[in-house]
Design a protein around this motif. Structure first.
Motif, PDB file in Angstrom:
ATOM      1  N   GLN A 101      -3.892   1.800  -3.033  1.00  0.00           N
ATOM      2  CA  GLN A 101      -4.643   1.568  -1.805  1.00  0.00           C
ATOM      3  C   GLN A 101      -5.145   0.128  -1.770  1.00  0.00           C
ATOM      4  OE1 GLN A 101      -4.744   3.723   0.579  1.00  0.00           O
ATOM      5  NE2 GLN A 101      -3.779   5.403  -0.538  1.00  0.00           N
ATOM      6  N   SER A 149     -17.160  -2.208   0.983  1.00  0.00           N
ATOM      7  CA  SER A 149     -17.266  -0.785   0.628  1.00  0.00           C
ATOM      8  C   SER A 149     -18.680  -0.438   0.166  1.00  0.00           C
ATOM      9  CB  SER A 149     -16.246  -0.436  -0.458  1.00  0.00           C
ATOM     10  OG  SER A 149     -14.934  -0.677  -0.030  1.00  0.00           O
ATOM     11  N   PRO A 192     -10.334   4.053  -5.460  1.00  0.00           N
ATOM     12  CA  PRO A 192      -9.006   4.370  -4.933  1.00  0.00           C
ATOM     13  C   PRO A 192      -8.245   5.434  -5.711  1.00  0.00           C
ATOM     14  CG  PRO A 192      -8.885   2.400  -6.271  1.00  0.00           C
ATOM     15  CD  PRO A 192     -10.330   2.830  -6.287  1.00  0.00           C
ATOM     16  N   VAL A 243      -8.155  -0.625   0.471  1.00  0.00           N
ATOM     17  CA  VAL A 243      -9.403  -0.210  -0.177  1.00  0.00           C
ATOM     18  C   VAL A 243      -9.832  -1.261  -1.195  1.00  0.00           C
ATOM     19  CG1 VAL A 243     -10.485   1.530  -1.647  1.00  0.00           C
ATOM     20  CG2 VAL A 243      -8.920   2.235   0.170  1.00  0.00           C
ATOM     21  N   THR A 269       0.833  -1.206   0.000  1.00  0.00           N
ATOM     22  CA  THR A 269       0.000   0.000   0.000  1.00  0.00           C
ATOM     23  C   THR A 269       0.869   1.259   0.000  1.00  0.00           C
ATOM     24  OG1 THR A 269      -1.808  -1.118   1.153  1.00  0.00           O
ATOM     25  CG2 THR A 269      -1.750   1.288   1.276  1.00  0.00           C
TER      26      THR A 269
END
Length: 290
Positions: A70, A82, A104, A73, A65
């Motif tokens: 990300q 999400s 992201p 994410v 990351t």
């Protein structure tokens, strides 16, 4: 009592350690997390080897990351968490535009552009002319609304994925403002469907489960207007082959629109284009602030 714990008594022992938590919501979140995590571990009869594999997986997610990658994410997206959080917290009304994932690739330091600007950043591709309108549930225009928009290039790559080739320049993204009639418009290039990154731990999940990594073609938007709830959403190309298998579960029927193909000729902004181009025209309806 945390001595001689059993497979079942350890859950209560761990939950008791949060009794001194001063914030009720924090305590509720951790108590429930521990209960579900322990129930999952007991239900699947998790082995030590499997647990160490999971710990190694999370460690590798952290290492890969970065500011522009990300991976946490991505994991949240491909596990549907999400979208679930978005659905739980969606306070839009039936007559307003549906929300969906931020994704992201949003960048806070995006350039500001006037309406009608070319936001492609000189990235080559098929010209795309977007015209939009931002209105209230009653259909009244919302002037002065801030409109963030961003998308990929014709090969499915975002600018932040091409930092070296673009020499750090941002492209195919901008912050615009609606006029007195609630309108905004810009020129860019047509985006393309693309695979979510599969060279990291998230890709291991995709491959292990035999899922398609391909995201359907889309354009991102984030709206802010005084007196209205912010709106994060996307528009998806209606004839995209990957609409039904988006790996991050973000497609909503109300957000599927036509990317209209045109022969060379007059564009919506009055210019003459000597190559084929696309147009998208859409109205976004914001929810009044609660």
């Amino acid at each position: 009592m945390s001595i001689d714990l059993t497979e079942n008594s350890i859950t209560k022992a761990v939950q008791c350690t949060f009794d001194g938590c001063h914030d009720a919501r924090t305590r509720e979140l951790f108590l429930t997390l521990v209960r579900h995590l322990h129930d999952f571990t007991r239900e699947v009869r998790l082995t030590g080897e499997e647990w160490f594999t999971a710990m190694d997986f999370l460690e590798r997610v952290g290492k890969i990351t970065t500011e522009t990658r990300q991976e946490y994410v991505l994991i949240s997206d491909i596990l549907g968490v999400s979208v679930l959080v978005d659905l739980i917290n969606d306070q839009s009304r039936p007559c307003t535009t549906d929300s969906t994932l931020l994704g992201p690739f949003y960048v806070e330091g995006r350039p500001t552009a006037p309406n009608g600007a070319d936001i492609s950043g000189d990235v080559p591709g098929m010209p795309l002319f977007f015209t939009g309108r931002v209105v209230s549930p009653a259909g009244d225009p919302i002037p002065g609304a801030r409109v963030d928009t961003w998308h990929s290039d014709g090969d499915g790559h975002y600018d932040v994925q091409q930092a070296e080739r673009l020499h750090g320049r941002l492209a195919m993204r901008a912050l615009l403002t609606t006029d007195e009639e609630g309108r905004f418009w810009y020129r860019s290039i047509a985006p393309r469907y693309y695979p979510v990154p599969t060279d990291g731990p998230g890709g291991e999940i995709i491959r292990a489960t035999g899922r398609s990594p391909m995201r359907p073609e889309h354009i991102h938007f984030w709206f802010h207007a005084e007196g209205y709830d912010p709106l994060i959403t996307m528009l998806f190309r209606s004839d995209d082959p990957y609409l039904a298998c988006d790996p991050v579960f973000a497609v909503r029927r109300s957000l599927i629109v036509d990317f209209v193909q045109h022969d060379p000729g007059a564009a919506p902004d009055g210019t003459v284009v000597d190559e084929p181009f696309q147009t998208v025209d859409w109205t976004f309806t914001l929810s009044p602030a609660r």
